[in-house]
Design a protein around this motif. Structure first.
Motif, PDB file in Angstrom:
ATOM      1  N   ILE A   1      21.369  42.426  53.956  1.00 31.33           N
ATOM      2  CA  ILE A   1      20.663  42.425  55.235  1.00 31.33           C
ATOM      3  C   ILE A   1      19.846  41.140  55.339  1.00 31.33           C
ATOM      4  CG2 ILE A   1      18.720  43.785  54.309  1.00 31.33           C
ATOM      5  CD1 ILE A   1      20.155  44.335  57.833  1.00 31.33           C
ATOM      6  N   TRP A   2      20.474  40.012  54.922  1.00 32.11           N
ATOM      7  CA  TRP A   2      19.748  38.734  54.955  1.00 32.11           C
ATOM      8  C   TRP A   2      20.075  37.894  56.183  1.00 32.11           C
ATOM      9  CZ3 TRP A   2      23.437  39.569  50.979  1.00 32.11           C
ATOM     10  CH2 TRP A   2      24.639  38.871  51.124  1.00 32.11           C
ATOM     11  N   SER A   3      20.885  38.424  57.112  1.00 30.07           N
ATOM     12  CA  SER A   3      21.251  37.618  58.280  1.00 30.07           C
ATOM     13  C   SER A   3      21.248  38.456  59.553  1.00 30.07           C
ATOM     14  CB  SER A   3      22.641  37.006  58.086  1.00 30.07           C
ATOM     15  OG  SER A   3      23.642  38.006  58.198  1.00 30.07           O
TER      16      SER A   3
ATOM     17  N   GLN B   1      17.399  50.945  52.182  1.00 29.41           N
ATOM     18  CA  GLN B   1      16.746  50.570  50.924  1.00 29.41           C
ATOM     19  C   GLN B   1      17.078  49.105  50.660  1.00 29.41           C
ATOM     20  OE1 GLN B   1      18.408  51.486  46.871  1.00 29.41           O
ATOM     21  NE2 GLN B   1      16.814  53.056  46.925  1.00 29.41           N
ATOM     22  N   ILE B   2      16.052  48.266  50.519  1.00 28.61           N
ATOM     23  CA  ILE B   2      16.272  46.839  50.301  1.00 28.61           C
ATOM     24  C   ILE B   2      15.975  46.497  48.846  1.00 28.61           C
ATOM     25  CG2 ILE B   2      15.972  46.174  52.699  1.00 28.61           C
ATOM     26  CD1 ILE B   2      13.091  45.357  52.068  1.00 28.61           C
ATOM     27  N   ALA B   3      16.767  45.557  48.297  1.00 25.97           N
ATOM     28  CA  ALA B   3      16.707  45.351  46.849  1.00 25.97           C
ATOM     29  C   ALA B   3      17.119  43.943  46.463  1.00 25.97           C
ATOM     30  CB  ALA B   3      17.627  46.357  46.156  1.00 25.97           C
ATOM     31  N   HIS B   4      16.709  43.571  45.245  1.00 23.82           N
ATOM     32  CA  HIS B   4      17.176  42.347  44.591  1.00 23.82           C
ATOM     33  C   HIS B   4      17.488  42.727  43.151  1.00 23.82           C
ATOM     34  CE1 HIS B   4      17.402  38.377  42.848  1.00 23.82           C
ATOM     35  NE2 HIS B   4      17.237  37.807  44.042  1.00 23.82           N
TER      36      HIS B   4
ATOM     37  N   PHE C   1      12.505  39.472  51.301  1.00 17.84           N
ATOM     38  CA  PHE C   1      12.218  40.888  51.528  1.00 17.84           C
ATOM     39  C   PHE C   1      11.595  41.090  52.914  1.00 17.84           C
ATOM     40  CE2 PHE C   1      12.866  41.549  46.987  1.00 17.84           C
ATOM     41  CZ  PHE C   1      13.318  42.856  46.936  1.00 17.84           C
ATOM     42  N   ALA C   2      10.677  40.213  53.296  1.00 16.86           N
ATOM     43  CA  ALA C   2      10.057  40.321  54.619  1.00 16.86           C
ATOM     44  C   ALA C   2      11.098  40.137  55.718  1.00 16.86           C
ATOM     45  CB  ALA C   2       8.935  39.293  54.762  1.00 16.86           C
ATOM     46  N   ALA C   3      11.989  39.157  55.527  1.00 17.71           N
ATOM     47  CA  ALA C   3      13.040  38.926  56.521  1.00 17.71           C
ATOM     48  C   ALA C   3      13.989  40.120  56.594  1.00 17.71           C
ATOM     49  CB  ALA C   3      13.815  37.652  56.170  1.00 17.71           C
ATOM     50  N   ALA C   4      14.282  40.730  55.446  1.00 23.16           N
ATOM     51  CA  ALA C   4      15.140  41.916  55.442  1.00 23.16           C
ATOM     52  C   ALA C   4      14.490  43.046  56.238  1.00 23.16           C
ATOM     53  CB  ALA C   4      15.408  42.360  54.003  1.00 23.16           C
TER      54      ALA C   4
ATOM     55  N   VAL D   1       6.439  43.475  53.125  1.00 24.65           N
ATOM     56  CA  VAL D   1       7.299  44.402  53.873  1.00 24.65           C
ATOM     57  C   VAL D   1       6.467  45.292  54.781  1.00 24.65           C
ATOM     58  CG1 VAL D   1       8.901  46.352  53.649  1.00 24.65           C
ATOM     59  CG2 VAL D   1       9.137  44.351  52.147  1.00 24.65           C
ATOM     60  N   ARG D   2       5.341  45.781  54.249  1.00 29.74           N
ATOM     61  CA  ARG D   2       4.482  46.648  55.072  1.00 29.74           C
ATOM     62  C   ARG D   2       3.966  45.903  56.300  1.00 29.74           C
ATOM     63  NH1 ARG D   2       4.003  51.677  56.529  1.00 29.74           N
ATOM     64  NH2 ARG D   2       4.566  50.447  58.354  1.00 29.74           N
TER      65      ARG D   2
END
Length: 332
Positions: free
Chosen positions: A50-52, A76-79, A135-138, A193-194
């Motif tokens: 979800i990076w674009s 759910q976002i992850a690295h 993460f913020a962009a996601a 993210v928050r």
């Protein structure tokens, strides 16, 4: 996609509950699992991301379909950190080098996950800033896609858990060493993210409550971390465990991680989710109705039985609507 569901303790519906003003009630929560925030953050070359903006556009169709069927769409976002660049599980899950479609993983310290894994590159502060922004962009892309719940993956030995655990964080600067230092980067990501996510919608964090290894991350450190997450407005802590090292002795069994959710809920006063070998409706109902957790998160059981909520409702004596096409098969 991996499906998660939660029950609120009253036999009326299956949904995510007890998140204060940000509650999403009256519907099932369906959440994509481990969606990468950057190409290097994928576990395998075939992971979703979800990076674009293009990815957000595709996910909008999926989130819209979920809402159309009266459920709540979550992401759910992850690295993956040092556990990135591997083959898909059904082809063995082995590490991939650059000649086979792989890439250079990054981590807090240059310590590989296991023998044969690529030695990750130790992250610089510039890397940390870049990944924090990813993460913020996601979160922004997730909002554009129409998701209503977001979860930050900080468990299972992936990047943010690698910063938390002393087994994987060997840094001697302000990002490693003491508990306060090891919390610093994951908290900064949670805060980012928050701040990006709408105030009216929930932000969840998945943690591994213990590494199951002496000298590693444990429940008391998880409780301290959860206190800090609560301060920055995280709504629920989803309590899993393990994943940091390959040789941990995990005492797996039905509901074996539920007591972690109970401890964090009791000690911190934050909503928690229980997860892990929760397969039976009565088992899920007992966890929530007795106050061990505020939600039950179910994954693999949905892969075995996509109609688990309907079967669970029937076993608990609850009348739930069936898809119109299948109403002829609804038990009387």
């Amino acid at each position: 996609m991996c499906q998660y569901s939660a029950v609120d303790g009253t036999p009326t519906d299956w949904h995510l509950v007890h998140l204060g003003s940000r509650a999403i009630g009256g519907a099932a929560l369906v959440m994509t699992e481990a969606t990468a925030v950057s190409p290097e953050g994928r576990i395998t070359p075939f992971d979703t991301g979800i990076w674009s903006q293009e990815q957000a556009t595709v996910f909008r169709k999926i989130a819209g379909f979920i809402r159309q069927h009266r459920a709540v769409a979550g992401i759910q976002i992850a690295h993956a950190g040092r556990k990135a660049s591997t083959e898909v599980p059904w082809r063995g899950g082995k590490p991939l080098d650059s000649g086979n479609g792989g890439w250079q993983p990054v981590a807090p310290s240059p310590v590989p996950f296991a023998e044969g894994y690529i030695v990750p590159r130790e992250m610089t502060e510039a890397d940390m800033e870049r990944i924090r922004e990813a993460f913020a962009a996601a979160a922004r892309h997730g909002q554009e896609a129409g998701f209503e719940v977001i979860e930050v993956h900080m468990a299972h030995g992936y990047l943010l858990h690698e910063y938390l655990s002393p087994l994987t964080n060997r840094r001697t600067d302000v990002w490693g060493g003491s508990l306060e230092n090891r919390l610093r980067f994951p908290l900064s990501v949670a805060r980012a993210v928050r701040e990006e996510w709408p105030e009216s919608l929930p932000v969840l964090v998945r943690v591994s409550a213990t590494d199951w290894v002496e000298g590693g991350w444990d429940l008391q450190q998880t409780i301290a971390f959860a206190r800090e997450l609560k301060k920055i407005g995280i709504d629920m802590v989803d309590c899993s465990s393990g994943g940091t090292v390959p040789d941990a002795k995990v005492p797996a069994g039905p509901g074996f991680q539920a007591h972690f959710a109970a401890a964090v809920r009791r000690e911190v006063g934050i909503a928690t989710g229980a997860v892990g070998l929760i397969t039976e409706p009565a088992q899920a109902e007992q966890i929530v109705s007795t106050g061990m957790a505020d939600a039950v998160m179910i994954g693999r059981e949905f892969l075995r039985d996509p109609y688990w909520p309907l079967h669970a409702a029937r076993s608990l004596g609850v009348d739930m609507p069936w898809p119109p096409q299948y109403e002829r098969a609804k038990p009387l």
